[in-house]
Design an enzyme around this catalytic site. Structure first.
Site, PDB file in Angstrom:
ATOM      1  N   TYR A  58       0.014 -14.423  -4.440  1.00  0.00           N
ATOM      2  CA  TYR A  58      -0.761 -13.172  -4.059  1.00  0.00           C
ATOM      3  C   TYR A  58      -0.911 -12.395  -5.256  1.00  0.00           C
ATOM      4  CZ  TYR A  58      -1.826  -9.057  -1.968  1.00  0.00           C
ATOM      5  OH  TYR A  58      -2.545  -7.702  -1.385  1.00  0.00           O
ATOM      6  N   ASP A  69      -2.094   3.266  -6.619  1.00  0.00           N
ATOM      7  CA  ASP A  69      -3.065   2.400  -5.591  1.00  0.00           C
ATOM      8  C   ASP A  69      -3.750   3.688  -4.991  1.00  0.00           C
ATOM      9  OD1 ASP A  69      -4.552   0.553  -4.426  1.00  0.00           O
ATOM     10  OD2 ASP A  69      -2.964  -0.363  -3.137  1.00  0.00           O
ATOM     11  N   ASP A  77      -6.336  -9.407  -3.482  1.00  0.00           N
ATOM     12  CA  ASP A  77      -6.733  -8.314  -2.693  1.00  0.00           C
ATOM     13  C   ASP A  77      -8.142  -7.843  -3.267  1.00  0.00           C
ATOM     14  OD1 ASP A  77      -6.811  -5.663  -1.642  1.00  0.00           O
ATOM     15  OD2 ASP A  77      -5.009  -5.046  -2.548  1.00  0.00           O
ATOM     16  N   ASP A 136      -9.490  -5.124  -1.578  1.00  0.00           N
ATOM     17  CA  ASP A 136      -9.646  -3.792  -1.102  1.00  0.00           C
ATOM     18  C   ASP A 136     -10.730  -3.774  -0.066  1.00  0.00           C
ATOM     19  OD1 ASP A 136      -7.715  -2.839  -2.734  1.00  0.00           O
ATOM     20  OD2 ASP A 136      -8.818  -2.088  -4.352  1.00  0.00           O
ATOM     21  N   HIS A 161      -8.162 -10.843   1.043  1.00  0.00           N
ATOM     22  CA  HIS A 161      -8.386  -9.877   2.221  1.00  0.00           C
ATOM     23  C   HIS A 161      -9.137  -8.625   1.933  1.00  0.00           C
ATOM     24  CE1 HIS A 161      -5.401  -6.999   0.679  1.00  0.00           C
ATOM     25  NE2 HIS A 161      -4.639  -7.708   0.467  1.00  0.00           N
ATOM     26  N   GLU A 217     -10.469  -4.987   3.628  1.00  0.00           N
ATOM     27  CA  GLU A 217      -9.820  -4.108   4.838  1.00  0.00           C
ATOM     28  C   GLU A 217     -11.179  -3.068   5.394  1.00  0.00           C
ATOM     29  OE1 GLU A 217      -8.009  -0.562   1.708  1.00  0.00           O
ATOM     30  OE2 GLU A 217      -7.256  -2.902   1.704  1.00  0.00           O
ATOM     31  N   CYS A 265      -2.901   2.753  -1.112  1.00  0.00           N
ATOM     32  CA  CYS A 265      -1.894   1.627  -0.517  1.00  0.00           C
ATOM     33  C   CYS A 265      -1.722   1.767   1.003  1.00  0.00           C
ATOM     34  CB  CYS A 265      -0.833   1.934  -1.453  1.00  0.00           C
ATOM     35  SG  CYS A 265       0.598   0.892  -0.674  1.00  0.00           S
ATOM     36  N   ARG A 272      -8.456  -7.364   7.117  1.00  0.00           N
ATOM     37  CA  ARG A 272      -7.465  -6.755   7.286  1.00  0.00           C
ATOM     38  C   ARG A 272      -7.733  -5.160   7.951  1.00  0.00           C
ATOM     39  NH1 ARG A 272      -4.213  -4.157   2.141  1.00  0.00           N
ATOM     40  NH2 ARG A 272      -4.143  -1.973   2.667  1.00  0.00           N
ATOM     41  N   GLU A 302      -2.161  -4.316   9.076  1.00  0.00           N
ATOM     42  CA  GLU A 302      -1.330  -3.557   8.093  1.00  0.00           C
ATOM     43  C   GLU A 302      -0.555  -2.558   8.563  1.00  0.00           C
ATOM     44  OE1 GLU A 302      -0.493  -2.973   3.674  1.00  0.00           O
ATOM     45  OE2 GLU A 302      -0.781  -4.566   5.348  1.00  0.00           O
ATOM     46  N   ASN A 313       2.009  -8.659   5.506  1.00  0.00           N
ATOM     47  CA  ASN A 313       2.411  -8.003   4.334  1.00  0.00           C
ATOM     48  C   ASN A 313       3.697  -7.473   4.449  1.00  0.00           C
ATOM     49  OD1 ASN A 313       2.308  -6.964   1.838  1.00  0.00           O
ATOM     50  ND2 ASN A 313       0.802  -5.462   2.351  1.00  0.00           N
TER      51      ASN A 313
END
Length: 311
Positions: free
Chosen positions: A54, A69, A97, A99, A124, A126, A134, A171, A201, A224
């Site tokens: 990952y 982040d 990721d 984002d 993923h 989101e 983050c 996500r 998440e 996660n």
């Protein structure tokens, strides 16, 4: 299906995306992915023998930009890092990721296309606003559910246009501000819009984490595990027993790297020596980074310098 069966699938001569999709759809084993953030951390994870990796967005931002982040890393940063990591071993799928997808539906489609071209096996995406942060920091804001659905639909259209097996994980970060019911609602919307799996998440209890699997079954979920973040510590065995299909440990490389680098540098500053273990030679580090493979490539091509010299 056993872990041995899963290993046989991942060993087949398939694209990383197809391997990951088959691991998700044709086995019952938990796909355990350590978070990596650069070439060395990825090489170590590969040497340990994980079936998938990952790429952490937080780790990418910290290592490439030296920043927290907070949505600073853009498509160019994330894609370049993902391509480098994915290219180290094409037999091991990389989940990366993405984002928010970095913009409008058009930008989401471009991001997905770039990840596919980079050799990424899964990603993923989101529902946070573009000025994201983050998932384990406070104060998160999410877009409305229609905007989130549009991101998922744009990603699905790009996947189909590229005829790719890349795995899309929808996500949601809505739990923190809007609660569990809204978060589950958003994951169902993501599922219906074309996501292959979902990610709640930051579940705040083991009971909530397990409930999400039941409420969304048979839709596969990713957990996660950010230790000392919003979620209590859940071991891989527990997650598998709950029914999770993918588990990522986002800070598995970044956090210990920080601790060891800092301790070593503090020793250097106070004692004038690093105190690195005697068996950790330059050659040992280079061997982890593929030294022998490079020697073999050079030799097969007719090169002489690496074979004849004593490295």
């Amino acid at each position: 299906m056993t872990t041995s069966n899963m290993s046989q699938i991942t060993a087949a001569k398939l694209s990383p995306a197809t391997k990951l999709r088959r691991m998700l759809n044709e086995t019952n084993s938990l796909i355990l992915c350590p978070g990596v953030y650069d070439g060395l951390s990825a090489r170590v994870a590969l040497d340990v023998g994980f079936d998938a990796l990952y790429m952490s967005g937080a780790g990418t931002t910290a290592s490439r930009l030296g920043h927290p982040d907070l949505g600073l890393a853009q498509l160019s940063d994330m894609r370049a890092n993902a391509e480098m990591i994915a290219g180290l071993d094409s037999s091991t799928p990389l989940i990366a990721d993405m984002d928010t997808g970095f913009g409008s539906p058009i930008m989401v489609a471009r991001s997905v296309t770039e990840y596919i071209r980079a050799g990424v096996a899964g990603f993923h995406i989101e529902d946070q606003v573009l000025a994201k942060r983050c998932g384990h920091l406070g104060g998160k804001q999410v877009v409305d559910i229609d905007t989130y659905a549009a991101r998922i639909r744009a990603a699905r259209a790009a996947i189909e246009k590229q005829n790719s097996d890349i795995v899309m994980i929808g996500r949601t970060d809505a739990l923190q501000k809007h609660g569990y019911e809204e978060a589950v609602k958003r994951l169902k919307v993501a599922r219906d819009a074309g996501a292959d799996a979902g990610q709640l998440e930051g579940p705040t209890s083991k009971e909530m984490a397990a409930q999400a699997v039941r409420d969304l079954a048979p839709f596969p979920l990713l957990l996660n595990m950010v230790e000392h973040g919003a979620t209590p510590i859940i071991r891989a065995q527990e997650a598998e027993s709950m029914g999770y299909r993918i588990m990522i440990f986002s800070f598995a490389s970044l956090a210990p790297a920080y601790k060891m680098i800092r301790a070593t540098l503090e020793r250097l500053k106070t004692e004038g020596v690093t105190g690195i273990d005697s068996d950790l030679t330059p050659k040992k580090l280079f061997e982890i980074c593929g030294l022998q493979e490079d020697v073999e490539i050079d030799s097969a091509a007719g090169g002489q310098s690496l074979v004849k010299s004593k490295l």
